[in-house]
Design a protein around this motif. Structure first.
Motif, PDB file in Angstrom:
ATOM      1  N   ASN A   1       0.824  -1.204   0.000  1.00  0.00           N
ATOM      2  CA  ASN A   1       0.000   0.000   0.000  1.00  0.00           C
ATOM      3  C   ASN A   1       0.862   1.258   0.000  1.00  0.00           C
ATOM      4  OD1 ASN A   1      -2.466  -1.270  -0.107  1.00  0.00           O
ATOM      5  ND2 ASN A   1      -2.692  -1.406   2.102  1.00  0.00           N
TER       6      ASN A   1
ATOM      7  N   TYR B   1       1.970   1.741  -3.519  1.00  0.00           N
ATOM      8  CA  TYR B   1       0.890   2.203  -4.394  1.00  0.00           C
ATOM      9  C   TYR B   1       0.359   3.578  -3.963  1.00  0.00           C
ATOM     10  CZ  TYR B   1      -3.039   1.802  -7.588  1.00  0.00           C
ATOM     11  OH  TYR B   1      -3.931   2.012  -8.611  1.00  0.00           O
TER      12      TYR B   1
ATOM     13  N   LEU C   1      -1.110   4.475  -1.183  1.00  0.00           N
ATOM     14  CA  LEU C   1      -2.285   4.525  -0.315  1.00  0.00           C
ATOM     15  C   LEU C   1      -1.902   4.896   1.111  1.00  0.00           C
ATOM     16  CD1 LEU C   1      -4.171   1.440  -1.707  1.00  0.00           C
ATOM     17  CD2 LEU C   1      -5.027   3.777  -1.705  1.00  0.00           C
ATOM     18  N   TYR C   2      -0.710   4.472   1.548  1.00  0.00           N
ATOM     19  CA  TYR C   2      -0.185   4.894   2.841  1.00  0.00           C
ATOM     20  C   TYR C   2       1.094   5.696   2.597  1.00  0.00           C
ATOM     21  CZ  TYR C   2      -2.989   1.138   5.029  1.00  0.00           C
ATOM     22  OH  TYR C   2      -3.983   0.312   5.457  1.00  0.00           O
TER      23      TYR C   2
ATOM     24  N   PRO D   1      -2.394   7.168  -5.260  1.00  0.00           N
ATOM     25  CA  PRO D   1      -2.454   6.193  -6.353  1.00  0.00           C
ATOM     26  C   PRO D   1      -2.222   6.844  -7.710  1.00  0.00           C
ATOM     27  CG  PRO D   1      -4.227   5.802  -4.811  1.00  0.00           C
ATOM     28  CD  PRO D   1      -3.566   7.078  -4.383  1.00  0.00           C
ATOM     29  N   THR D   2      -2.635   8.091  -7.856  1.00  0.00           N
ATOM     30  CA  THR D   2      -2.413   8.772  -9.127  1.00  0.00           C
ATOM     31  C   THR D   2      -0.917   8.798  -9.454  1.00  0.00           C
ATOM     32  OG1 THR D   2      -4.170  10.203  -8.361  1.00  0.00           O
ATOM     33  CG2 THR D   2      -3.109  10.802 -10.423  1.00  0.00           C
TER      34      THR D   2
ATOM     35  N   ILE E   1       0.210   5.258 -10.412  1.00  0.00           N
ATOM     36  CA  ILE E   1      -0.228   4.901 -11.759  1.00  0.00           C
ATOM     37  C   ILE E   1       0.646   5.591 -12.790  1.00  0.00           C
ATOM     38  CG2 ILE E   1      -2.115   5.152 -13.422  1.00  0.00           C
ATOM     39  CD1 ILE E   1      -4.028   4.922 -10.946  1.00  0.00           C
TER      40      ILE E   1
ATOM     41  N   ASP F   1     -11.025   5.837  -5.605  1.00  0.00           N
ATOM     42  CA  ASP F   1      -9.809   6.429  -5.060  1.00  0.00           C
ATOM     43  C   ASP F   1      -8.567   5.728  -5.588  1.00  0.00           C
ATOM     44  OD1 ASP F   1      -8.146   7.973  -3.569  1.00  0.00           O
ATOM     45  OD2 ASP F   1      -8.958   7.439  -1.619  1.00  0.00           O
ATOM     46  N   THR F   2      -8.630   4.383  -5.661  1.00  0.00           N
ATOM     47  CA  THR F   2      -7.429   3.654  -6.083  1.00  0.00           C
ATOM     48  C   THR F   2      -7.097   3.847  -7.556  1.00  0.00           C
ATOM     49  OG1 THR F   2      -8.694   1.659  -6.500  1.00  0.00           O
ATOM     50  CG2 THR F   2      -7.645   1.825  -4.361  1.00  0.00           C
TER      51      THR F   2
ATOM     52  N   GLY G   1      -7.207   6.877  -8.733  1.00  0.00           N
ATOM     53  CA  GLY G   1      -6.785   8.269  -8.774  1.00  0.00           C
ATOM     54  C   GLY G   1      -7.904   9.286  -8.904  1.00  0.00           C
TER      55      GLY G   1
ATOM     56  N   GLN H   1      -7.377   6.872   3.746  1.00  0.00           N
ATOM     57  CA  GLN H   1      -6.587   6.119   4.717  1.00  0.00           C
ATOM     58  C   GLN H   1      -5.269   6.806   4.969  1.00  0.00           C
ATOM     59  OE1 GLN H   1      -6.504   1.972   3.718  1.00  0.00           O
ATOM     60  NE2 GLN H   1      -8.289   1.844   5.000  1.00  0.00           N
TER      61      GLN H   1
END
Ligand SMILES: Nc1ncnc2c1ncn2[C@@H]1O[C@H](COP(=O)(O)OP(=O)(O)OP(=O)(O)O)[C@@H](O)[C@H]1O
Ligand SMILES: [Mg+2]
Lengths: 506, 423
Positions: A48, A51, A53-54, A73-74, A77, B300-301, B303, B423
């Motif tokens: 995470n 990626y 997220l954290y 995440p953007t 990606i 969200d994942t 983007g 998160q």
């Protein structure tokens, strides 16, 4: 040499938990790198972080030798990182194409969604990597194996060169898992670098080029499959020897506890999922239900536990008719249930661990006096189970959804074993668990059996069934087509039966 | 990632009461009521005269039909539809057709019953229905825009009420209706911004926040009325003009009446319905909005900024509700009364549910409610001797049955009303 990805000194703290402790991790271009570790070791957390997220508390991430900062995440990606999450991130009511293009839509005429071009690109990707998916199908109509494929295509559509697969095989049947491995090898051959998380040691040897093992948030070591064995890996993960085979005495079956006669149950779409199943489970024996997923096992278990109405037939426990009884009544008959879908039926994610551990007993002594809950008793009970079942959590007041996947499962198992029971219905009880925990739960299942509990074990893992069950019932298209004595059952015969082939052709 | 799973069918139970069966039962009961009532109280000689526009006289174009036999026919048709749906378990699509045609017969029956021994102008009835459906339609659109990104908005009533008051005040003091309209739209947007802040930023329960908005609106509009409107220094600013008055379109028989004799808010609603539908289902923005409404973490994942999507949708929805508010004070009544929105904001939510969170279906629902309103007015004027309250109630009964999940397979967006935390 430069690595496709290098993570150096990654540290992440959650309140009371050091989830990642100065982790160094390197991924070579075009390799399949397996990440192993106990439940709660910090694998998902590390991924995470990668990626976006954290946010890590410390540490640096390098892609192709250049340091990068990933804060969402953007960013990930954009940098060519794709992730298939442990819990899928798909929208059931939308089509495959819509799910895949979401966030990176193609438009025509300036602002109109161009579904056709998207579908075209999806087909190209399917073709290039051998990932067949139908762009116009709805996610909710697809089996999990295909949903996962959609997740992979989703990452490739965003031109990911690094692919993270977090426990992708936990929800797959063996055939689907084999297909996934073929796809993974193809992807690696075409230059994608893959991080693959799993608890199944067999799979490690099937696909991994290298292996990194985590324990308690730290790297224990990195090795190659040729330099390791299943038991050496298990020992690295758990920090002690793990016995991979279950050792047990022959069963001493007693009276019939669960009796099922001509049971018929519909699935969500209204078609016959369980079509006249009959069987019985005796005290002191384990009846294993084998079968390819989707042959009615889920509906059978839901009907037995009162979660789904039956349309015909009879279920009785200890001679008491419980057909279509409420879940609480069934539970009060002394039935424990380890559900297949822990998020939906097994726990309340926003409740603390302590409350989750008394979900089916909170209204009774010693947890309640009349209508008043005794929080001291609940807390003591919780700490006892947390220690006994080795649930990794800093506090019994942590919301259950913050536990790692495997520890959520242990929490449910602990709750179900914590009261006197006559019948245990266990559906995929070790899904997502590490080898140490599997060993532990298998031991507890056998122990329960030896104390005279009737155990109904439903599992997609043929190995699990074969090593635990005393009798094996094969379920095919909603019916029990054969029941074999475990000592006489052979893998090959079972495999054929699961495919619906009965020897006498009847 | 320990995302809490989002599911709208927590038990996974298979219902014995399917949508088709519920629908069948409903129509069957309706058929029995219609037949019993017709045979017991109607006079066999009664005639229903249905006119096609007053302007065509003379000679009046009229359809004269015997009341009782036609009602019996309709009752029987409803019975057939009911039985078919009940016994044959038709497919989803057929069920929709049955629902639609049944509703059509109910409407027809209501008209025929109302016109017993009298004459009703059909064209006028359609026109009134569309006009009265307008605030419901605009409120419904506001509801759809919010709930599609998972923000429940029961504050639409309050947003419309505030907009009606503020819009009227501004148009009074500036003596310019269009500035009034602008103020109405903006004030709807401001109220919605408040709702967005409370629900998206501060994670207040959506129902509680919506209730606050409604209470606040009563206060604000009451204050505006007492402080600025009662001792009004200027003459009333009048009403929005009829858009096509004076053009040849206005005078086209029948078509002109049904399509071209309205004021601007009606056209705003009629344009916005397909527009919102198009944006929701054919553009990237709409796809993202729906994704956020179904599974915000998944959005969200990849983007997508969940918060931005929600803010923009909710605020724009408030502006649309503002248009609905202007319909009351600036288009229809010409002044501001306390509580003048008269629960249309809640009925709009019923229309939204009726239409299964789709603007087109919601518009059909709004028209049905508008028709019920129009018919009720007609009954009162004609002093019709039917239990007209009953007929007026029909759409609401239909909605309650729909909300209860029996008739419409109402499936709100999966994450509707749930807060989202990063998160
Ligand atoms: N959001 C969170 N808040 C608090 N603690 C968390 C959070 N997410 C994870 N943790 C904790 O961090 C530790 C590592 O969890 P993680 O999910 O990374 O484990 P894992 O290796 O993926 O385990 P599993 O194999 O069971 O999925 C666990 O102790 C878990 O309880
Ligand atoms: Mg994990």
């Amino acid at each position: 040499m430069t690595f496709a990805l290098e993570m150096r000194g990654i540290t992440k703290r959650f309140p009371g938990v050091l989830a990642n402790d100065h982790i160094d991790f390197a991924l070579e271009t075009g390799e399949i790198h397996c990440l192993l570790g106990e439940n709660g070791a910090g694998k998902s957390t590390l991924m995470n972080i990668l990626y976006g997220l954290y946010r890590p508390d410390e540490g640096h991430i390098f892609l192709d030798g250049r340091e990068v900062h990933i804060s969402s995440p953007t960013d990930a990606i954009r940098l060519g990182i794709g992730m298939v999450h442990q819990h899928f991130m798909l929208i059931p009511v939308m089509t495959v194409a819509e799910n895949i293009m979401l966030g990176t839509e193609i438009v025509k005429n300036g602002f109109v969604l161009d579904q056709d071009t998207a579908a075209q690109r999806i087909r190209e990707i399917s073709h290039q990597y051998g990932l067949e998916v139908d762009p116009s199908a709805y996610i909710k109509d697809l089996p999990v194996g295909l949903q996962q494929r959609v997740e992979i295509v989703k990452a490739l559509y965003r031109q990911a060169s690094i692919l993270i697969l977090d426990e992708p095989t936990a929800v797959l049947i063996p055939q689907e898992a084999d297909d996934l491995f073929t796809i993974m090898r193809e992807l690696a051959k075409q230059g994608k670098s893959i991080i693959f998380i799993t608890h199944k040691l067999g799979e490690v040897f099937a696909v991994a080029d290298r292996i990194t093992v985590l324990r308690n948030g730290r790297v224990v070591g990195t090795t190659r499959p040729s330099d390791a064995t299943q038991s050496s890996l298990a020992a690295m993960m758990v920090g002690r020897e793990v016995i991979l085979t279950v050792d047990r005495r022959p069963a001493q079956p007693g009276d019939i506890v669960l009796e099922v006669r001509d049971l018929k149950v519909l699935d969500d779409r209204g078609s016959m999922a369980v079509n006249g199943a009959s069987f019985e489970v005796r005290a002191g024996e384990v009846l294993g239900i084998a079968g390819v997923q989707g042959n009615g096992q889920t509906e059978l278990v839901e009907a037995l536990t009162g979660l789904r109405p039956t349309i015909a037939g009879r279920v009785s426990i200890d001679g008491v008719d419980v057909t279509n009884a409420s879940p609480r009544r069934i539970s009060e008959q002394g039935v424990a249930h380890i559900p297949e879908d822990r998020h939906e039926h097994g726990m309340v994610g926003s409740y603390p661990v302590a409350d989750n551990l008394v979900l089916n007993t909170y209204y009774r002594q010693p947890f309640a006096r009349g209508a008043i809950l005794d929080h001291r008793a609940i807390e003591e009970h919780a700490w006892r189970l947390v220690h006994e079942f080795d649930i990794r959590t800093p506090s019994v007041y942590m919301p259950a959804s913050n536990l790692s996947g495997g520890n959520q499962q242990k929490m449910i198992v602990a709750r179900e074993f914590s009261r006197p029971i006559k019948l245990l219905i266990a559906a995929q009880p070790t899904r997502g668990l590490d080898v140490g925990s599997i060993e532990f739960i298998h031991k507890r299942l056998v122990q329960a059996r030896d104390q005279g509990v009737a155990v109904l074990l439903v599992s997609a893992e043929l190995d699990e069934i074969m090593s635990l069950a005393d009798r094996i019932a094969v379920m095919y298209k909603g019916q029990i087509i054969a029941t074999l004595d475990a000592t006489q059952a052979e893998r090959a015969t079972l495999g054929l039966l699961m495919a619906g082939v009965t020897s006498h052709g009847a | 990632m320990n995302a809490e799973t989002i599911h709208n069918n927590p038990t996974g139970r298979k219902r014995f009461v399917t949508r088709a069966r519920g629908l069948g039962l409903f129509y069957l009961i309706l058929a029995i009521i219609v037949l019993v009532w017709t045979l017991s109280s109607g006079s066999p000689q009664a005639l229903s005269r249905l006119g096609l526009g007053i302007i065509l006289q003379p000679p009046p174009v009229r359809l004269t039909i015997p009341t009782q036999p036609s009602l019996i026919a309709i009752g029987l048709l409803l019975g057939v539809i009911g039985l078919y749906a009940l016994l044959r378990s038709p497919s989803e699509r057929t069920t929709n057709v049955l629902l639609g045609s049944g509703a059509l017969f109910v409407v027809l029956g209501a008209i025929i019953a109302a016109a017993a021994d009298k004459s009703i102008d059909l064209v006028g009835l359609v026109k009134d229905s569309v006009r009265l459906a307008t605030p419901i339609m605009l409120g419904m659109l506001a509801g759809v825009m919010c709930e599609r990104c998972a923000v429940i908005n029961i504050g639409i009533e309050g947003m419309m009420l505030t907009a009606a008051a503020v819009g009227y005040m501004v148009s009074l003091y500036t003596q310019n209706m269009w500035l009034g309209l602008l103020a109405a739209v903006l004030s709807g947007g401001v109220m919605a911004t408040l709702h967005a802040l409370l629900t998206i930023q501060f994670l207040v329960d959506h129902i509680i926040s919506g209730t606050c908005i409604n209470i606040l609106a009563v206060g604000i509009s009451g204050y505006i009325r007492a402080a600025f409107l009662l001792k009004n220094p200027f003459g009333a600013p009048g009403l929005f003009p009829y858009v096509f008055q004076g053009t040849p379109l206005w005078d086209i028989p029948i078509i002109g009446t049904i399509l071209f004799q309205y004021q601007p808010m009606v056209y705003a609603a009629l344009v916005l319905v397909p527009l919102v539908w198009f944006v929701l289902f054919r553009t990237p923005w709409g796809l993202r909005t729906r994704a956020v409404g179904e599974h915000p973490r998944a959005a969200d994942t990849v983007g997508i900024n969940v918060f931005k999507i929600r803010y923009v949708n909710v605020i724009l929805a408030g502006c649309v509700a503002g248009l609905g508010g202007a319909w009351f004070s600036l288009e229809t009544v010409g002044h501001f009364d306390d509580l003048m929105t008269n629960n249309r904001g809640f009925i709009a939510l019923a229309a939204m549910i009726f239409g299964n969170w789709n603007p087109l279906g919601g518009a059909a629902g709004a028209l049905l409610f508008g028709f019920a309103d129009a018919l009720n007015f007609k009954f009162q004027i004609l002093e019709v001797n039917v239990p007209y309250q009953f007929i007026g109630m029909l759409p609401f009964i239909l909605t309650m049955v729909a909300v209860a999940g029996v008739i419409g397979r109402t499936t709100p967006p999966a994450a509707d009303g749930q807060p989202y935390r990063k998160q």
